[in-house]
Every structure is written in structure tokens, then in C-alpha cells.
Motif scaffolding. Structure first.
Motif, PDB file in Angstrom:
ATOM      1  N   ILE A   1      13.936   7.428  11.610  1.00 12.92           N
ATOM      2  CA  ILE A   1      13.776   6.021  11.317  1.00 12.92           C
ATOM      3  C   ILE A   1      12.911   6.008  12.117  1.00 12.92           C
ATOM      4  N   TRP A   2      13.027   5.604  12.746  1.00 11.68           N
ATOM      5  CA  TRP A   2      12.030   4.796  13.694  1.00 11.68           C
ATOM      6  C   TRP A   2      10.660   6.620  14.228  1.00 11.68           C
ATOM      7  N   HIS A   3      10.695   7.127  14.265  1.00  9.48           N
ATOM      8  CA  HIS A   3       9.540   7.769  14.198  1.00  9.48           C
ATOM      9  C   HIS A   3       8.606   7.734  12.963  1.00  9.48           C
ATOM     10  N   GLN A   4       8.907   7.675  11.232  1.00  7.88           N
ATOM     11  CA  GLN A   4       9.019   7.257  10.435  1.00  7.88           C
ATOM     12  C   GLN A   4       7.868   5.794  10.648  1.00  7.88           C
ATOM     13  N   LEU A   5       8.708   5.175  11.000  1.00  6.40           N
ATOM     14  CA  LEU A   5       8.379   3.198  11.812  1.00  6.40           C
ATOM     15  C   LEU A   5       6.415   3.069  12.124  1.00  6.40           C
ATOM     16  N   GLY A   6       6.336   4.378  13.198  1.00  5.35           N
ATOM     17  CA  GLY A   6       5.022   4.261  14.066  1.00  5.35           C
ATOM     18  C   GLY A   6       4.187   3.843  13.729  1.00  5.35           C
ATOM     19  N   PRO A   7       4.143   4.577  12.048  1.00  2.00           N
ATOM     20  CA  PRO A   7       2.198   3.962  11.871  1.00  2.00           C
ATOM     21  C   PRO A   7       2.189   2.950  11.071  1.00  2.00           C
ATOM     22  N   TRP A   8       3.222   2.113  11.460  1.00  3.54           N
ATOM     23  CA  TRP A   8       3.438   0.759  10.959  1.00  3.54           C
ATOM     24  C   TRP A   8       3.134  -0.145  11.557  1.00  3.54           C
ATOM     25  N   ASP A   9       3.301  -0.384  13.025  1.00  2.00           N
ATOM     26  CA  ASP A   9       2.654  -0.776  13.743  1.00  2.00           C
ATOM     27  C   ASP A   9       0.675  -0.486  13.943  1.00  2.00           C
ATOM     28  N   GLU A  10       0.445   0.469  13.881  1.00  2.00           N
ATOM     29  CA  GLU A  10       0.208   0.578  14.041  1.00  2.00           C
ATOM     30  C   GLU A  10      -1.722   0.212  13.145  1.00  2.00           C
TER      31      GLU A  10
ATOM     32  N   TRP B   1       9.945  12.637   4.957  1.00  5.97           N
ATOM     33  CA  TRP B   1      11.674  11.592   5.014  1.00  5.97           C
ATOM     34  C   TRP B   1      12.488  11.506   4.056  1.00  5.97           C
ATOM     35  N   VAL B   2      13.322  11.765   4.158  1.00  6.12           N
ATOM     36  CA  VAL B   2      14.913  11.775   3.175  1.00  6.12           C
ATOM     37  C   VAL B   2      15.653  11.022   3.485  1.00  6.12           C
ATOM     38  N   PRO B   3      15.416   9.652   2.588  1.00  3.97           N
ATOM     39  CA  PRO B   3      16.524   8.540   3.304  1.00  3.97           C
ATOM     40  C   PRO B   3      18.136   9.582   3.297  1.00  3.97           C
ATOM     41  N   ARG B   4      19.039   8.999   4.048  1.00  2.00           N
ATOM     42  CA  ARG B   4      20.506   9.267   3.984  1.00  2.00           C
ATOM     43  C   ARG B   4      20.975   8.195   2.931  1.00  2.00           C
ATOM     44  N   GLU B   5      21.848   9.471   1.914  1.00  2.69           N
ATOM     45  CA  GLU B   5      22.567   8.629   1.136  1.00  2.69           C
ATOM     46  C   GLU B   5      23.616   8.063   2.075  1.00  2.69           C
TER      47      GLU B   5
ATOM     48  N   HIS C   1       0.761  -1.087   0.446  1.00  2.00           N
ATOM     49  CA  HIS C   1       0.035   0.322   0.331  1.00  2.00           C
ATOM     50  C   HIS C   1       0.804   0.968   0.179  1.00  2.00           C
ATOM     51  N   ALA C   2       2.455   1.219  -0.179  1.00  2.35           N
ATOM     52  CA  ALA C   2       3.044   1.894   0.348  1.00  2.35           C
ATOM     53  C   ALA C   2       4.910   1.842   0.181  1.00  2.35           C
ATOM     54  N   PRO C   3       4.549   1.022  -0.974  1.00  3.15           N
ATOM     55  CA  PRO C   3       5.893   1.370  -2.127  1.00  3.15           C
ATOM     56  C   PRO C   3       6.879   2.145  -1.937  1.00  3.15           C
ATOM     57  N   GLU C   4       6.766   3.388  -1.723  1.00  4.00           N
ATOM     58  CA  GLU C   4       7.783   4.253  -1.216  1.00  4.00           C
ATOM     59  C   GLU C   4       8.429   3.648  -0.277  1.00  4.00           C
ATOM     60  N   GLY C   5       8.274   3.145   1.137  1.00  2.00           N
ATOM     61  CA  GLY C   5       8.735   2.708   1.730  1.00  2.00           C
ATOM     62  C   GLY C   5      10.099   1.760   1.768  1.00  2.00           C
ATOM     63  N   GLU C   6      10.337   1.223   0.861  1.00  2.00           N
ATOM     64  CA  GLU C   6      11.405   0.478   0.264  1.00  2.00           C
ATOM     65  C   GLU C   6      12.767   0.587   1.160  1.00  2.00           C
ATOM     66  N   PRO C   7      13.057   1.592   0.730  1.00  2.00           N
ATOM     67  CA  PRO C   7      14.430   2.340   1.573  1.00  2.00           C
ATOM     68  C   PRO C   7      13.816   2.439   2.946  1.00  2.00           C
ATOM     69  N   LEU C   8      12.953   2.538   3.805  1.00  2.25           N
ATOM     70  CA  LEU C   8      12.939   2.529   5.384  1.00  2.25           C
ATOM     71  C   LEU C   8      13.112   1.475   5.712  1.00  2.25           C
ATOM     72  N   LEU C   9      12.151   0.277   5.591  1.00  2.00           N
ATOM     73  CA  LEU C   9      12.247  -0.497   5.214  1.00  2.00           C
ATOM     74  C   LEU C   9      13.647  -1.477   5.575  1.00  2.00           C
ATOM     75  N   ASP C  10      15.127  -1.183   4.386  1.00  2.00           N
ATOM     76  CA  ASP C  10      16.328  -1.171   4.538  1.00  2.00           C
ATOM     77  C   ASP C  10      17.102  -0.478   5.417  1.00  2.00           C
ATOM     78  N   ALA C  11      16.870   0.548   5.875  1.00  2.00           N
ATOM     79  CA  ALA C  11      17.175   1.329   6.511  1.00  2.00           C
ATOM     80  C   ALA C  11      17.598   0.712   8.358  1.00  2.00           C
ATOM     81  N   LEU C  12      16.520  -0.188   8.344  1.00  2.00           N
ATOM     82  CA  LEU C  12      16.454  -1.223   9.443  1.00  2.00           C
ATOM     83  C   LEU C  12      17.525  -2.089   9.504  1.00  2.00           C
ATOM     84  N   ALA C  13      18.048  -2.984   8.735  1.00  2.00           N
ATOM     85  CA  ALA C  13      19.384  -3.425   8.873  1.00  2.00           C
ATOM     86  C   ALA C  13      20.496  -2.449   9.758  1.00  2.00           C
ATOM     87  N   GLY C  14      20.682  -3.160  10.994  1.00  2.00           N
ATOM     88  CA  GLY C  14      21.638  -3.142  11.446  1.00  2.00           C
ATOM     89  C   GLY C  14      21.653  -2.092  12.766  1.00  2.00           C
TER      90      GLY C  14
END
Length: 250
Positions: free
Chosen positions: A207-216, A243-247, A122-135
Motif C-alpha cells: 500500500i505504501w509503495h503504491q502511494l509514493g507517486p501520489w506524494d510526487e 496492485w491487487v487490493p486485499r479482499e 486523474h486516476a479514479p481506479e485509485g479509490e480502493p487504495l485510499l480506502d485501504a489507508l484507514a486504520g
């Protein structure tokens, strides 16, 4: 007995005008409440603000009770309160993780597979956010659900922090997410200065702030509430817009 309300995990009632009695809303929350009765008596003296210290009233059904923490939700926290919360978090994050682990506190595994299955379509533009969760780190004792409804105050000062059901070993930036990104500038700036927020911490908090609504969204699916799912998805899209992903760096 006065009904106080319910969160995602438990419902609460005020007993005798002094005691908060909590019961799990879902079966798997029972052990979480029991764990609080072990961890919080040890943790509370290490912190500079009052927190709930529950005792076990009943094992079956699970009921815990703690003294009411004074204060009210602060709609517009001020700079002095930002400094207070930073001092609280510095103390919490300095607590030895191995001591917490001995009392049953563990890292929390992010439901990334469910995020991909239930939110990302429902929000494919969120792929970079999930990638940022690693590590992201998992070495610090964190509150895990620090938001406006869990930070209490009165007459311009903080009086307590409540709801430690999500206490776990994780990333300290999680506890900075709301405080840095959803509060008045004077509060956020005072907190950042007192805590010593670095650029890396601030980025992880974003990153964590962005993730809040995903839990909802996941919670809405769990309880079969389409309106909650739609509200969560709206929040996901709104936050991703800014949200602007860090390069990546070499």
C-alpha cells in the motif's frame, strides 16, 4: 564549499570536504531541521549503521551541519546488504515511541483530502487504495522516506542511512515499501527473512509503495511544476495497474 544537490525539503553543500551543511528550501522545513538536531544525537547510538547527527549552526536563517556519512547510492543492493538494512530497521522500530515523542517526534497525518482532490480525478481506479489507508498504525518510530538515495554503501556492504527529515511515529511497513517492492529479489528476500516480514506487513508495505507517486503529484502542485505532476500521475497509474487490493475478511 561544494554544492551537493537538493531534495524536496532542503539543499546541501559540502564544507571542507567533511561537513554537510543543509538549509531549508521552504520556510516550514526550518523547524524540521531544528528537530533533527534534538532527535538524532539521541537516536544515532541506538542504531547499527552510521546516520547524520546534525548540529544547529544558525537559527535565522536555519542552517544545520553534520559530518558526511560515508558511502554511495547502491544501484543493485545484495543479500548481505538486505540483512544489514533489516537489522537497522529492527533497531529503529524497537526504539521506544514515547521517548521519541518526548523529543518532538509526532505522527504524520496523511493528506487524504488532497489525494482525493488532486490525484483521484486523474486516476479514479485509485479509490480502493485510499480506502485501504484507514486504520494503518501510528505507533512505531519510522524513517519515513527510505529509498535508494538514502541507503549508502561501499564494497558490497552498507555504510550508512541518511535523510531523517521525515522521521515520525507511523507504520513500520512504510520503511519496508521500497525495500520489498523495488529492489533485487536477493536483497528483498534477505531483508524479509531477517526482519521477519509477515503477510500483513508485506500487504501494508505494498500500500505504501503504491502511494509514493501520489506524494510526487502534491509536491509538483505545491511548487508549480507541471512536469513533476505528470511524472507523478504516470507513476500512480503504472503502480495501480499491478496492485491487487486485499479482499476484506469477516
Amino acid at each position: 564549499m561544494t554544492y551537493l544537490g537538493e531534495g524536496w525539503d532542503s539543499r546541501a553543500e559540502l564544507v571542507g570536504g567533511r561537513w554537510v551543511e543543509r538549509r531549508p528550501r521552504r520556510p516550514h522545513i526550518g523547524p524540521q531541521l531544528v528537530r533533527e538536531t534534538v532527535v538524532m544525537p539521541w537516536l544515532a547510538p541506538l542504531l547499527p549503521l552510521p546516520v547524520p547527527v546534525p548540529v544547529l549552526v544558525s537559527e535565522d536563517p536555519v542552517i544545520v551541519r553534520h559530518e558526511l556519512v560515508d558511502g554511495e547510492v547502491q544501484p543493485s543492493p545484495n543479500a548481505a546488504q538486505g540483512k544489514q538494512l533489516a537489522e537497522f530497521l529492527l533497531a529503529l522500530h524497537a526504539v521506544p515511541a514515547d521517548e521519541a515523542a518526548r523529543r518532538g517526534v509526532r505522527p504524520t497525518r496523511l493528506p487524504v483530502e488532497r489525494f482525493r482532490a488532486e490525484v483521484l480525478p486523474h486516476a479514479p481506479e485509485g479509490e480502493p487504495l485510499l480506502d485501504a489507508l484507514a486504520g494503518l498504525p501510528t505507533h512505531t518510530l519510522v524513517h519515513g522516506d527510505l529509498g535508494p538515495e538514502h541507503v549508502l554503501g561501499r564494497d558490497g556492504v552498507l555504510t550508512g542511512v541518511i535523510d531523517f527529515g521525515d522521521l515520525h511515529l507511523g507504520d513500520p511497513a512504510l520503511d519496508l515499501a521500497w525495500a520489498l517492492h523495488s529492489t533485487p529479489p536477493e536483497f528483498a528476500d534477505a531483508l524479509a527473512s531477517t526482519y521477519g516480514v509477515t503477510a500483513d506487513l508485506r500487504e501494508r508495505a505494498s500500500i505504501w509503495h503504491q502511494l509514493g507517486p501520489w506524494d510526487e503529484v502534491l509536491y509538483g502542485n505545491d511548487i508549480g511544476d507541471p512536469s513533476l505532476v505528470e511524472s507523478g500521475l504516470a507513476g500512480v497509474r503504472d503502480r495501480l495497474r499491478i496492485w491487487v487490493p486485499r479482499e476484506p475478511t469477516d
